[in-house]
Design a protein around this motif. Sequence first.
Motif, short mmCIF file in Angstrom:
data_model
loop_
_atom_site.label_atom_id
_atom_site.label_comp_id
_atom_site.label_asym_id
_atom_site.label_seq_id
_atom_site.Cartn_x
_atom_site.Cartn_y
_atom_site.Cartn_z
N TRP A 36 114.61 37.13 35.86
CA TRP A 36 116.03 36.96 35.51
C TRP A 36 116.28 37.09 34.01
O TRP A 36 117.01 37.98 33.56
N ASP A 37 115.69 36.21 33.22
CA ASP A 37 115.91 36.26 31.77
C ASP A 37 115.05 37.31 31.09
O ASP A 37 115.38 37.77 30.00
N LEU A 38 113.93 37.66 31.74
CA LEU A 38 113.06 38.67 31.14
C LEU A 38 113.71 40.05 31.15
O LEU A 38 113.37 40.89 30.33
N ARG A 39 114.68 40.27 32.08
CA ARG A 39 115.36 41.56 32.04
C ARG A 39 116.67 41.63 32.80
O ARG A 39 117.65 42.16 32.29
N TYR A 40 116.73 41.11 34.05
CA TYR A 40 117.89 41.38 34.89
C TYR A 40 119.21 40.99 34.23
O TYR A 40 120.21 41.67 34.37
N ARG A 41 119.20 39.88 33.51
CA ARG A 41 120.43 39.37 32.89
C ARG A 41 121.04 40.38 31.92
O ARG A 41 122.25 40.40 31.70
N ALA A 42 120.20 41.25 31.37
CA ALA A 42 120.69 42.25 30.42
C ALA A 42 121.68 43.21 31.05
O ALA A 42 122.50 43.83 30.36
N HIS A 43 121.63 43.35 32.38
CA HIS A 43 122.51 44.29 33.08
C HIS A 43 123.80 43.63 33.57
O HIS A 43 124.63 44.32 34.17
N LEU A 44 123.95 42.34 33.34
CA LEU A 44 125.06 41.61 33.94
C LEU A 44 126.21 41.34 32.99
O LEU A 44 127.12 40.59 33.32
N GLY A 45 126.17 41.94 31.83
CA GLY A 45 127.30 41.82 30.91
C GLY A 45 127.15 40.69 29.91
O GLY A 45 126.32 39.78 30.06
N TRP A 46 127.97 40.76 28.89
CA TRP A 46 127.94 39.76 27.83
C TRP A 46 128.22 38.37 28.39
O TRP A 46 129.12 38.18 29.19
N GLY A 47 127.45 37.40 27.96
CA GLY A 47 127.68 36.02 28.37
C GLY A 47 127.15 35.66 29.74
O GLY A 47 127.44 34.57 30.24
N ALA A 48 126.39 36.55 30.38
CA ALA A 48 125.84 36.25 31.70
C ALA A 48 124.93 35.02 31.62
O ALA A 48 124.17 34.84 30.68
N ALA A 49 125.02 34.17 32.63
CA ALA A 49 124.28 32.91 32.63
C ALA A 49 122.78 33.15 32.66
O ALA A 49 122.28 34.07 33.31
N SER A 50 122.07 32.31 31.94
CA SER A 50 120.61 32.28 31.98
C SER A 50 120.16 31.45 33.17
O SER A 50 120.92 30.62 33.71
N LEU A 51 118.92 31.63 33.59
CA LEU A 51 118.35 30.78 34.62
C LEU A 51 118.37 29.32 34.18
O LEU A 51 118.55 28.42 35.00
N VAL A 52 118.23 29.09 32.88
CA VAL A 52 118.23 27.73 32.35
C VAL A 52 119.55 27.02 32.62
O VAL A 52 119.62 25.79 32.68
N ASP A 53 120.62 27.80 32.83
CA ASP A 53 121.93 27.22 33.13
C ASP A 53 122.02 26.67 34.54
O ASP A 53 123.03 26.03 34.90
N TYR A 54 121.01 26.91 35.35
CA TYR A 54 120.94 26.38 36.71
C TYR A 54 119.74 25.43 36.75
O TYR A 54 118.62 25.83 37.09
N PRO A 55 119.93 24.17 36.39
CA PRO A 55 118.79 23.28 36.14
C PRO A 55 117.87 23.09 37.34
O PRO A 55 116.64 22.99 37.17
N ASN A 56 118.42 23.03 38.54
CA ASN A 56 117.55 22.84 39.71
C ASN A 56 116.73 24.10 40.01
O ASN A 56 115.54 24.01 40.34
N LEU A 57 117.35 25.26 39.88
CA LEU A 57 116.61 26.51 40.06
C LEU A 57 115.54 26.68 38.99
O LEU A 57 114.42 27.14 39.28
#
Length: 219
Positions: A143-164
């Motif tokens: 997720w943070d290693l690459r996929y999030r880069a394709h989801l637009g500015w401000g896309a949530a990090s995995l860290v934003d989902y504490p249980n996940l």
Amino acid sequence: MAPASSPRSWGAVLGARIAAPDWVTVEWSQEVSSPVLLDGEGLLVSDDWSWIARSLATASGSKVYPAARREEIDALEQVIDAELIGALEEVVFSTDQAVRDAVSRLLFARLGLLDLQLADRRYLLGDELTSADLPLFGVLLGWDLRYRAHLGWGAASLVDYPNLWTWARRLAAEVLSTEDRVVAGLEASPDGSLAEPWGPALPVEGIDDIRVAWREPVE
């Protein structure tokens, strides 16, 4: 054989390895575009990631695919494949911005629901690891290693989902081998280089190094 860049690879490889460790050897390779199961002579048995994990689990009697919960596991795997993995593919490859926006909303909504689901349980379906956990782990690993880069500015990090985030790090400690961590780029190879199967890792607010954070102990 499986490419480390595919989230489906992690579901197939980890599922096969956990279910049938004495039957399966794994080769991480970019020579294939999706995970494939080959027989002892190198002939193709299947390129269906979920079939690979489920069939080996069924044949070996593994607890990751218990008979009493197979319908529930299958349904959850289908959701993960369509609304997370499939959604990521749509966002990356679709040329229609309206489609990209709609699919992104679905993807983040599903992540939020899964985060809530893990608030009071160790694994997606309770106290026992099942094959449904593994494709989700494949998505979160990249997720943070690459996929999030394709989801637009401000896309949530995995860290934003504490249980996940907690669940994913705990599972990484449980199921990843040293080779897996090197292949995924979480640890350096013997020559000191870091693999980047998804490209350069994006910065995560509040975390100095997301790769190091993945390896931190979870209570």
